[in-house]
Structures are given as C-alpha cells and as structure tokens.
Write an enzyme that holds these catalytic residues in place. Structure first.
Site, PDB file in Angstrom:
ATOM      1  N   HIS A  80      -7.820  -6.694   2.506  1.00  0.00           N
ATOM      2  CA  HIS A  80      -7.026  -5.707   3.254  1.00  0.00           C
ATOM      3  C   HIS A  80      -7.682  -5.377   4.598  1.00  0.00           C
ATOM      4  CE1 HIS A  80      -4.741  -2.192   4.283  1.00  0.00           C
ATOM      5  NE2 HIS A  80      -5.649  -1.311   3.903  1.00  0.00           N
ATOM      6  N   HIS A 118       0.835  -1.203   0.000  1.00  0.00           N
ATOM      7  CA  HIS A 118       0.000   0.000   0.000  1.00  0.00           C
ATOM      8  C   HIS A 118       0.871   1.256   0.000  1.00  0.00           C
ATOM      9  CE1 HIS A 118      -3.652  -2.424   0.870  1.00  0.00           C
ATOM     10  NE2 HIS A 118      -2.741  -3.218   1.410  1.00  0.00           N
TER      11      HIS A 118
END
Length: 259
Positions: A79, A69
C-alpha cells in the site's frame, strides 16, 4: 478433550467471549477524503443483480463496488512506497493475522486533545505495567474514536487546517516498526496515521515505517473498550486479494473470563 475442543466448549459456555471489532460496512460508512489533486477511492455500494425475479427467480445477489481501504480494513505493505517490494494482501502469512492483543487506552487524552499522539514513553510505560509486548502482537490504540464511526463529519473531524484525529508520533511509529515484535497496529480512526500526519517528517510515518518493515495496519475498529490491556487474542480476516494493497476485513477478539 483436545485443545480445540476445549476452545469450542469455552466459547459455548461463555468462558471465552468472541467480540466483534468490525465497523458495519454500508454506503454510509465514513471514508477517507483526500484533497485535490489526489484521487479518492469509490465508496462502498451494492448493485442488485437479482431479487427472486426473472434474472434470478430463486435467489438474490449483488455486485459489490468498493475501494480496498474502506471501513474496517487491512493495510498491506505494498500500500505504501516504502513497502512496494513487500507483500500484497494475499501473501500475508495467516499466522501474522492472529496474535496477542496489546491495548493501550488513551481515550481520556484523546477526548481532551483530538490531535493526541502516542509517544514511545506511553508504550514503555505500558510494558512496565503489563510486561514486554509479545511476539506477533497487535498493538491496538484505544482512543474512543469509535463513537463517531457512523458520522462522516465527526469521524474525519476536519477543518480548514486539515483533519484532527489521534495517532502515532513519527518517533513512536519508527520505534514500533524497528524495535518491537508486533505484527501490526490497530486503530479506531479512518487510517493508521494521525490526522496531522501529512505535516510530519516523514509524512504519514505510521504508513512509512510500519508498512516498510513488513508490519500491517487495521483501521476503523470498534469495541476496544471491551478488551483488557493484555490477554486477549485478535483475529484479522482480510480477503486474500492477489495484488491487493488492502482489503475490507472482519476483525474479532477472543477474551477469556475466569468467573
């Protein structure tokens, strides 16, 4: 001429413009900084392996070191804990990564208030002006924050009370996740949530609701000011990392010009 042939001709003549929405990726790219006791991802860096020398006399190449990220990147459902049973990056269907671009311009509001939050009313007002949000669209939040894209301090805009960056209210994030046909959202900030989102209920609602409903997020976008409110097409191209919770991505927009 075939439809694809028409597309290629339109690109070559400029009738369709290809706009890069991606922030360049380097060791200087601003990244999220989590407070202790949380652990941060590593910054992006290149490790030289050879450079036309003994380890590789005819070539130059590097190892890449980066978190998932970092920079312009895609958030996949896994995520977030609400999407933990959902798709990883490699499992996202390609047709969800290409779609209509819906651009909401709140740059004036964000310039006056860095803690600006998009509400449901802003989206419904956009629909009244431009029509319903199309199926598999990407809702792109233009805040003007891309002007800070190469300045870590201004990009995060943090003080003793935490970061101050625009984003979505909890109610808007839930509504977008549950009641619109979008594939995901795109923002110019470091993450899909506002800087104040840690204190919302639930915390980080854009992650909570969108990733929990198989919708995705793209961050650190550039050049949204070059897109019309409707009519452009966005292409999001992450690496298909098996088990990946996210991936640095190249993001493009196709914009038609009639003149």
């Amino acid at each position: 001429m075939s439809q694809l042939g028409n597309l290629l001709e339109s690109l070559s003549t400029g009738k369709i413009e290809l706009i890069d929405l991606t922030t360049s990726l380097s060791a200087q790219t601003p990244v999220l900084r989590l407070p202790e006791p949380f652990v941060n991802l590593i910054d992006f860096s290149l490790e030289q392996v050879s450079a036309y020398n003994a380890p590789g006399p005819l070539w130059k190449h590097h190892n890449i070191h980066t978190g998932e990220h970092i920079g312009t990147h895609l958030d996949a459902p896994i995520h977030w804990f609400t999407g933990k049973d959902g798709r990883d990056v490699a499992q996202i269907p390609p047709e969800r990564l290409l779609g209509p671009a819906v651009v909401l311009d709140v740059s004036s509001e964000s310039a006056q208030n860095p803690n600006f939050l998009l509400e449901i009313a802003h989206v419904t007002a956009w629909e009244e002006a431009h029509g319903p949000i199309p199926q598999n669209a990407w809702l792109l939040l233009r805040t003007g924050w891309d002007r800070f894209a190469q300045d870590q301090e201004q990009f995060l805009n943090a003080d003793q009370n935490g970061p101050h960056t625009p984003g979505f209210s909890a109610e808007c994030a839930q509504w977008l996740a549950e009641h619109t046909p979008i594939s995901g959202v795109g923002v110019e900030t470091v993450g899909i949530d506002a800087g104040s989102a840690g204190g919302m209920e639930p915390p980080f609602p854009a992650h909570h609701y969108l990733l929990g409903h198989d919708k995705y997020g793209v961050t650190s976008l550039q050049n949204l000011d070059k897109l019309p409110p409707t009519g452009a097409v966005i292409v999001v191209a992450p690496l298909p990392i098996v088990g990946g919770t996210g991936s640095p991505s190249r993001v493009f927009a196709l914009v038609a010009h009639n003149d």
